[in-house]
Structure formats: structure tokens, C-alpha cells
Motif scaffolding. Structure first.
Motif, PDB file in Angstrom:
ATOM      1  N   VAL A  77      23.159   6.718  -7.443  1.00  0.00           N
ATOM      2  CA  VAL A  77      22.299   5.814  -6.680  1.00  0.00           C
ATOM      3  C   VAL A  77      21.020   5.601  -7.474  1.00  0.00           C
ATOM      4  O   VAL A  77      20.247   6.546  -7.694  1.00  0.00           O
ATOM      5  N   LEU A  78      20.803   4.381  -7.919  1.00  0.00           N
ATOM      6  CA  LEU A  78      19.602   4.032  -8.687  1.00  0.00           C
ATOM      7  C   LEU A  78      18.576   3.426  -7.735  1.00  0.00           C
ATOM      8  O   LEU A  78      18.769   2.324  -7.218  1.00  0.00           O
ATOM      9  N   LYS A  79      17.483   4.155  -7.493  1.00  0.00           N
ATOM     10  CA  LYS A  79      16.425   3.624  -6.647  1.00  0.00           C
ATOM     11  C   LYS A  79      15.523   2.704  -7.475  1.00  0.00           C
ATOM     12  O   LYS A  79      15.016   3.091  -8.529  1.00  0.00           O
ATOM     13  N   VAL A  80      15.351   1.483  -6.993  1.00  0.00           N
ATOM     14  CA  VAL A  80      14.449   0.526  -7.633  1.00  0.00           C
ATOM     15  C   VAL A  80      13.422   0.170  -6.571  1.00  0.00           C
ATOM     16  O   VAL A  80      13.526  -0.829  -5.856  1.00  0.00           O
ATOM     17  N   ASP A  81      12.403   1.040  -6.457  1.00  0.00           N
ATOM     18  CA  ASP A  81      11.530   0.963  -5.283  1.00  0.00           C
ATOM     19  C   ASP A  81      10.042   1.133  -5.582  1.00  0.00           C
ATOM     20  O   ASP A  81       9.233   1.298  -4.679  1.00  0.00           O
ATOM     21  N   GLY A  82       9.676   1.082  -6.862  1.00  0.00           N
ATOM     22  CA  GLY A  82       8.267   1.227  -7.211  1.00  0.00           C
ATOM     23  C   GLY A  82       7.677   2.575  -6.849  1.00  0.00           C
ATOM     24  O   GLY A  82       6.456   2.712  -6.734  1.00  0.00           O
ATOM     25  N   GLY A  83       8.538   3.586  -6.662  1.00  0.00           N
ATOM     26  CA  GLY A  83       8.057   4.912  -6.306  1.00  0.00           C
ATOM     27  C   GLY A  83       7.892   5.127  -4.818  1.00  0.00           C
ATOM     28  O   GLY A  83       7.322   6.140  -4.390  1.00  0.00           O
ATOM     29  N   LEU A  84       8.401   4.208  -4.000  1.00  0.00           N
ATOM     30  CA  LEU A  84       8.228   4.307  -2.545  1.00  0.00           C
ATOM     31  C   LEU A  84       8.773   5.612  -1.988  1.00  0.00           C
ATOM     32  O   LEU A  84       8.152   6.247  -1.143  1.00  0.00           O
ATOM     33  N   VAL A  85       9.944   6.019  -2.471  1.00  0.00           N
ATOM     34  CA  VAL A  85      10.566   7.263  -2.004  1.00  0.00           C
ATOM     35  C   VAL A  85      10.695   8.205  -3.190  1.00  0.00           C
ATOM     36  O   VAL A  85      11.464   7.932  -4.115  1.00  0.00           O
ATOM     37  N   LEU A  86       9.929   9.269  -3.169  1.00  0.00           N
ATOM     38  CA  LEU A  86       9.941  10.234  -4.282  1.00  0.00           C
ATOM     39  C   LEU A  86      10.364  11.603  -3.782  1.00  0.00           C
ATOM     40  O   LEU A  86      10.206  11.924  -2.623  1.00  0.00           O
ATOM     41  N   GLU A 101       0.816  -1.214   0.000  1.00  0.00           N
ATOM     42  CA  GLU A 101       0.000   0.000   0.000  1.00  0.00           C
ATOM     43  C   GLU A 101       0.849   1.262   0.000  1.00  0.00           C
ATOM     44  O   GLU A 101       0.466   2.293  -0.559  1.00  0.00           O
ATOM     45  N   LYS A 102       2.008   1.198   0.620  1.00  0.00           N
ATOM     46  CA  LYS A 102       2.904   2.354   0.671  1.00  0.00           C
ATOM     47  C   LYS A 102       3.620   2.596  -0.654  1.00  0.00           C
ATOM     48  O   LYS A 102       4.153   3.678  -0.891  1.00  0.00           O
ATOM     49  N   THR A 103       3.667   1.567  -1.505  1.00  0.00           N
ATOM     50  CA  THR A 103       4.394   1.653  -2.764  1.00  0.00           C
ATOM     51  C   THR A 103       3.455   2.093  -3.881  1.00  0.00           C
ATOM     52  O   THR A 103       2.451   1.414  -4.146  1.00  0.00           O
ATOM     53  N   PRO A 104       3.697   3.233  -4.530  1.00  0.00           N
ATOM     54  CA  PRO A 104       2.799   3.728  -5.566  1.00  0.00           C
ATOM     55  C   PRO A 104       2.454   2.705  -6.650  1.00  0.00           C
ATOM     56  O   PRO A 104       1.320   2.695  -7.147  1.00  0.00           O
ATOM     57  N   LEU A 105       3.393   1.850  -7.030  1.00  0.00           N
ATOM     58  CA  LEU A 105       3.097   0.854  -8.057  1.00  0.00           C
ATOM     59  C   LEU A 105       2.302  -0.329  -7.517  1.00  0.00           C
ATOM     60  O   LEU A 105       1.967  -1.248  -8.263  1.00  0.00           O
ATOM     61  N   GLY A 106       2.014  -0.331  -6.220  1.00  0.00           N
ATOM     62  CA  GLY A 106       1.056  -1.269  -5.656  1.00  0.00           C
ATOM     63  C   GLY A 106       1.527  -2.700  -5.474  1.00  0.00           C
ATOM     64  O   GLY A 106       0.720  -3.610  -5.309  1.00  0.00           O
ATOM     65  N   ARG A 107       2.815  -2.917  -5.487  1.00  0.00           N
ATOM     66  CA  ARG A 107       3.347  -4.265  -5.266  1.00  0.00           C
ATOM     67  C   ARG A 107       4.740  -4.180  -4.692  1.00  0.00           C
ATOM     68  O   ARG A 107       5.372  -3.115  -4.710  1.00  0.00           O
ATOM     69  N   MET A 108       5.220  -5.297  -4.196  1.00  0.00           N
ATOM     70  CA  MET A 108       6.608  -5.380  -3.790  1.00  0.00           C
ATOM     71  C   MET A 108       7.477  -5.709  -4.999  1.00  0.00           C
ATOM     72  O   MET A 108       6.993  -6.276  -5.980  1.00  0.00           O
ATOM     73  N   GLY A 109       8.732  -5.327  -4.924  1.00  0.00           N
ATOM     74  CA  GLY A 109       9.647  -5.667  -5.996  1.00  0.00           C
ATOM     75  C   GLY A 109      10.015  -7.137  -5.955  1.00  0.00           C
ATOM     76  O   GLY A 109       9.794  -7.833  -4.961  1.00  0.00           O
ATOM     77  N   THR A 110      10.577  -7.622  -7.030  1.00  0.00           N
ATOM     78  CA  THR A 110      11.067  -8.998  -7.105  1.00  0.00           C
ATOM     79  C   THR A 110      12.590  -8.963  -7.251  1.00  0.00           C
ATOM     80  O   THR A 110      13.159  -7.938  -7.650  1.00  0.00           O
ATOM     81  N   PRO A 111      13.262 -10.070  -6.957  1.00  0.00           N
ATOM     82  CA  PRO A 111      14.702 -10.112  -7.216  1.00  0.00           C
ATOM     83  C   PRO A 111      15.056  -9.766  -8.657  1.00  0.00           C
ATOM     84  O   PRO A 111      16.087  -9.136  -8.909  1.00  0.00           O
ATOM     85  N   ASP A 112      14.215 -10.131  -9.602  1.00  0.00           N
ATOM     86  CA  ASP A 112      14.462  -9.774 -10.997  1.00  0.00           C
ATOM     87  C   ASP A 112      14.437  -8.266 -11.211  1.00  0.00           C
ATOM     88  O   ASP A 112      15.227  -7.737 -12.000  1.00  0.00           O
TER      89      ASP A 112
END
Length: 244
Positions: free
Chosen positions: A235-244, A203-214
Motif C-alpha cells: 500500500v503506497l500512501k500518497v498523502d503529503g504526510g497526513l497519516v504517519l 493544515e492537517k497535511t504536513p506538506l501544507g497542501r492538498m494533493g493533485t491528480p498528478d
């Protein structure tokens, strides 16, 4: 993508690390050294990949690291890619965090990264080529309650990386250093969390899911490869928009 490349990945037995190793191996690496302390899991992880060499090693053991890196140098004369992925958590509010919990996280997440990079970077500079990708976290960029030790180490590797980007290239060597900062990711570390907590993360992640190892491996693969040959100190954030 990684043809003729020699790669080293820590925390390689499972989760994100295992996915990164498989990605490098399947994309043509000559050899991928898969490092982890969990020998039982590590020995079974890459049985079908001839270009992966699993090695049980403690990255906090400087002597063991020196022996390993000397062996790689004798065998191949180079390391093209280093992925500092190994990391642990020992979470607690600061008034309940023990000195042991602090020391353990700092030793693995910060000193371990220093140990391996210090051993490998000179070889990269001598060969005028290398890409170092270190796993940070959005906790390292933006903090989190109950993770003083983890946040300190993940912020620390960002600071080291920015320094390395300047230091390793100062004499013209094409040696790059970058970080990937994941958000909430489905790994063995999160697998046992209550469903309520997992739903909160989504719910906290704008893309609505958790990331995967891939998802995380995609970022690491890009920064490790020549496709990012003009990118360093980032620094490349791969976080589904969690921190903007």
C-alpha cells in the motif's frame, strides 16, 4: 514506459482517473480502455488521444464486464495493466447512514473492484504478466468519522489486494497487485467543499497542501510500470504526510 501495453482504467472520465489514462496514453500504451458511467464527460475527455478507447460501463454489471473483457481478449489477447480507480462516497454518521448508502458504496467500491479483477486476472496469469493497482485511501488504513461505508470498502480492497498478490503469483506468474492510498486530493469530489474545510485539510497535511491528480498518478504509474517489478502486495500512501 508502457510501450506495447494494454491498459484498463475505471473511473476514467475526470479527476485522478482521467489523469492516469492520459499518463498511460502519453507514455506509449498501445491502447487504454477508459471506463466510466458518465458517458457525456467521457466522450469529450480523450478526443485528442488515438490510443484511448472510452467505454461507458457499470462495473457493478457483471454481464457487461464479461462482454467487455472478452472483446479486449479478442482484440489484443491480453491486459497488462488494470487500475481499479472508480469509487463513490455517501458519507454520514453511522446512526444516520441508510442501508441504501451502505449498499451503494459497497457495490461500487468493493464489488466493482472484485468484478473487474476477477474477469481480467485469469488473462494476466495465462500471459504470465500483469500489474493491478487499486485505489484505496488513508481512510481505509486509518478510518475517519462519518465514513463507515467508505472506510470498509477501502480497507477491504487492501485486504483483497494482499490476497491477490499471493494468489496470482502462486504458480510463478509475474502478476502483481498493489494499492495507492491518497490523502486529501483536489478533484471534482472536493471542488465544492467550503474554503474553511479545504483550509482545514491543508493544515492537517504536513506538506501544507492538498494533493493533485498528478501526484496520485505518479504513484499509480510507478506501481503499474516495470519499475516496480519486484513490488507486490503493498500500500503506497500518497498523502503529503497526513497519516504517519
Amino acid at each position: 514506459m508502457f510501450n506495447n501495453k494494454i491498459c484498463v482504467v475505471t473511473g476514467a472520465a475526470q479527476g485522478i482517473g482521467r489523469t492516469i489514462v492520459e499518463r498511460f496514453a502519453q507514455n506509449g500504451a498501445t491502447m487504454v480502455y477508459a471506463l466510466d458511467m458518465n458517458g457525456e464527460v467521457l466522450s469529450n475527455a480523450f478526443m485528442d488521444l488515438n490510443n484511448v478507447k472510452p467505454i461507458v460501463v457499470n462495473i457493478c454489471d457483471r454481464s457487461a464486464i464479461e462482454v467487455l473483457v472478452k472483446q479486449i481478449e479478442d482484440d489484443f489477447g491480453k491486459v497488462d495493466v488494470l487500475v481499479n480507480n472508480a469509487g463513490i462516497t455517501r458519507d454520514a454518521l453511522i446512526d444516520k447512514m441508510t442501508e441504501q448508502d451502505w449498499d451503494m458504496v459497497v457495490d461500487v467500491n468493493l464489488k466493482g473492484v472484485f468484478n473487474l479483477t476477477q474477469a481480467i486476472a485469469p488473462m494476466m496469469m495465462a500471459n504470465n504478466y500483469g500489474s493491478i493497482v487499486t485505489m484505496s485511501s488513508v481512510v481505509g488504513t486509518d478510518g475517519n468519522i462519518g465514513q463507515t461505508n467508505y472506510a470498509a470498502t477501502k480497507g477491504g480492497v487492501i485486504a483483497m489486494t494482499k490476497g491477490w498478490a499471493k494468489e496470482f503469483a502462486r504458480k510463478g506468474a509475474q502478476v502483481r497487485a498493489n494499492c495507492v492510498a491518497p490523502g486529501f486530493v483536489e478533484t471534482p469530489m472536493t471542488a465544492d467543499l467550503p474554503e474553511k474545510v479545504l483550509n482545514m485539510m491543508k493544515e492537517k497535511t504536513p506538506l501544507g497542501r492538498m494533493g493533485t491528480p498528478d501526484d496520485i498518478a505518479n504513484g499509480v504509474e510507478f506501481l503499474a510500470s516495470d519499475k516496480s517489478s519486484f513490488i507486490t502486495g503493498q500500500v503506497l500512501k500518497v498523502d503529503g504526510g497526513l497519516v504517519l
